[in-house]
Design a protein around this motif. Structure first.
Motif, PDB file in Angstrom:
ATOM      1  N   ARG A 121       0.811  -1.211   0.000  1.00  0.00           N
ATOM      2  CA  ARG A 121       0.000   0.000   0.000  1.00  0.00           C
ATOM      3  C   ARG A 121       0.849   1.268   0.000  1.00  0.00           C
ATOM      4  O   ARG A 121       0.445   2.296   0.554  1.00  0.00           O
ATOM      5  CB  ARG A 121      -0.971   0.018   1.189  1.00  0.00           C
ATOM      6  N   ILE A 122       1.999   1.202  -0.623  1.00  0.00           N
ATOM      7  CA  ILE A 122       2.815   2.395  -0.863  1.00  0.00           C
ATOM      8  C   ILE A 122       2.600   2.804  -2.314  1.00  0.00           C
ATOM      9  O   ILE A 122       2.874   2.034  -3.236  1.00  0.00           O
ATOM     10  CB  ILE A 122       4.315   2.124  -0.609  1.00  0.00           C
ATOM     11  N   GLY A 123       2.089   4.011  -2.529  1.00  0.00           N
ATOM     12  CA  GLY A 123       1.734   4.447  -3.865  1.00  0.00           C
ATOM     13  C   GLY A 123       2.934   4.625  -4.787  1.00  0.00           C
ATOM     14  O   GLY A 123       3.956   5.175  -4.398  1.00  0.00           O
ATOM     15  N   PHE A 124       2.807   4.157  -6.037  1.00  0.00           N
ATOM     16  CA  PHE A 124       3.832   4.370  -7.054  1.00  0.00           C
ATOM     17  C   PHE A 124       3.724   5.802  -7.591  1.00  0.00           C
ATOM     18  O   PHE A 124       2.644   6.394  -7.599  1.00  0.00           O
ATOM     19  CB  PHE A 124       3.668   3.393  -8.213  1.00  0.00           C
ATOM     20  N   ASN A 125       4.841   6.338  -8.096  1.00  0.00           N
ATOM     21  CA  ASN A 125       4.799   7.682  -8.675  1.00  0.00           C
ATOM     22  C   ASN A 125       5.365   7.713 -10.088  1.00  0.00           C
ATOM     23  O   ASN A 125       5.792   8.748 -10.576  1.00  0.00           O
ATOM     24  CB  ASN A 125       5.546   8.692  -7.791  1.00  0.00           C
ATOM     25  N   GLU A 126       5.365   6.557 -10.750  1.00  0.00           N
ATOM     26  CA  GLU A 126       5.922   6.484 -12.098  1.00  0.00           C
ATOM     27  C   GLU A 126       4.852   6.744 -13.156  1.00  0.00           C
ATOM     28  O   GLU A 126       3.673   6.424 -12.960  1.00  0.00           O
ATOM     29  CB  GLU A 126       6.558   5.118 -12.335  1.00  0.00           C
ATOM     30  N   THR A 127       5.305   7.306 -14.279  1.00  0.00           N
ATOM     31  CA  THR A 127       4.445   7.556 -15.432  1.00  0.00           C
ATOM     32  C   THR A 127       4.912   6.667 -16.577  1.00  0.00           C
ATOM     33  O   THR A 127       6.069   6.736 -16.991  1.00  0.00           O
ATOM     34  CB  THR A 127       4.522   9.028 -15.876  1.00  0.00           C
ATOM     35  N   TRP A 128       4.019   5.825 -17.062  1.00  0.00           N
ATOM     36  CA  TRP A 128       4.367   4.908 -18.142  1.00  0.00           C
ATOM     37  C   TRP A 128       3.483   5.168 -19.361  1.00  0.00           C
ATOM     38  O   TRP A 128       2.308   5.524 -19.228  1.00  0.00           O
ATOM     39  CB  TRP A 128       4.181   3.460 -17.700  1.00  0.00           C
ATOM     40  N   ILE A 129       4.071   4.970 -20.535  1.00  0.00           N
ATOM     41  CA  ILE A 129       3.352   5.114 -21.796  1.00  0.00           C
ATOM     42  C   ILE A 129       3.339   3.763 -22.501  1.00  0.00           C
ATOM     43  O   ILE A 129       4.394   3.133 -22.667  1.00  0.00           O
ATOM     44  CB  ILE A 129       4.020   6.156 -22.722  1.00  0.00           C
TER      45      ILE A 129
END
Length: 319
Positions: free
Chosen positions: A206-214
């Motif tokens: 339950r630790i939020g990810f902060n990555e942006t993927w395309i």
């Protein structure tokens, strides 16, 4: 198990006098049908008649599809829905039901708005049951992108699947790279390209990810965009495309300590997140619903909630 629930798995059946089917060769298992209603309004492909008279059997080389086995999907939560391009139909897949036992659904359905009916789609293969997955509809053909989720073993996945509505077929893609295995991501398709944007999510920690993927549909490739600016890690946020643009709007979410009510725009052309500061914004929330208004520069959100047992029923429009 009743006859209709059996019929959705059948690859062979006893023929009832008066029914006619086109012949073709196939191996099969056997099921006795007492009425054509047992097959609902299924579509048959590649059939063969084995034997004669009342003992004749019907072999099917392809499973029955589009079988309406119930008035609607069974009760569930944490499922995902998306529009099917070029139709008046809505696609639904997966989810879970909490009862005496926890059920993780792997069924595939669509809702026909013109007929006001739900139909179950039976396929030869597909993803195992999962909930809290990400889903986005293609912009130019009736296909659906599904990523991640939590499976029947309560394990996070990072599988990429595509459902082709015309072919009634699931296909698992095997890109070289992919986002972290997890669930409760936010994902939306860019409206001017064949690419989807995925942000956030979490694992069982339950630790939020902060990555942006395309995800590039044409190349079957996930790319970590690594923008300099981005929202903090979160899950349970909502994302929707900005109509007629190559940007997406992100709102809300949970970062393991608090709910959010910040509003962000991701610009694919600039590979940059910008935090917006609207004069008025919805209260903090996560697990909300969000969608773009077709052919209009508006995005609508509804509901959402947080701990403990706080649920909302307000409607907000971002213009």
């Amino acid at each position: 198990m009743n006859r209709k629930s059996i019929a959705i798995m059948v690859v062979c059946a006893m023929i009832v006098p008066g029914l006619q089917f086109a012949p073709s060769v196939s191996a099969c298992s056997v099921l006795v049908l007492t009425s054509h209603v047992d097959f609902g309004n299924g579509t048959y492909s590649g059939t063969t008649v084995i034997g004669i008279n009342d003992s004749a059997k019907l072999g099917l080389s392809k499973e029955v599809t589009d079988v309406w086995t119930a008035s609607q999907p069974p009760s569930r939560e944490r499922h995902v829905m998306a529009p099917i391009y070029g139709t008046h139909k809505i696609f639904l897949y997966g989810g879970l039901f909490w009862g005496e036992d926890k059920i993780i659904w792997n069924d595939t359905w669509y809702y026909d708005a013109d007929a006001n009916k739900w139909y179950r789609i039976i396929t030869d293969s597909g993803p195992e049951g999962r909930d809290s997955h990400a889903m986005a509809a293609f912009n130019d053909e009736p296909k659906i992108l599904v990523f991640g989720g939590e499976n029947v073993s309560n394990k996070e996945t990072n599988e990429t699947w595509i459902f082709d509505f015309n072919a009634t077929k699931w296909t698992r893609e095997y890109p070289t790279n992919a986002p972290k295995a997890g669930f409760e991501y936010a994902m939306a398709m860019l409206q001017t390209t064949d690419k989807a944007v995925l942000f956030g999510g979490c694992s069982n920690s339950r630790i939020g990810f902060n990555e942006t993927w395309i995800y590039n549909i044409s190349d079957n490739e996930w790319t970590n965009a690594n923008p300099i600016n981005h929202p903090d890690g979160r899950y349970g946020a909502a994302m929707a495309p900005v109509p007629g643009d190559d940007r997406v709007l992100l709102f809300g979410g949970w970062n393991a300590t608090k709910r959010s009510n910040d509003t962000w725009i991701y610009d694919y052309s600039d590979n940059n997140w910008t935090r917006l500061a609207p004069a008025d914004a919805p209260p903090q929330r996560f697990y909300l619903g969000m969608a773009s208004v077709y052919n209009d520069d508006k995005v609508v959100i509804f509901g959402g909630g947080g701990f403990p047992d706080q649920y909302m029923n307000d409607t907000w429009v971002y213009d």
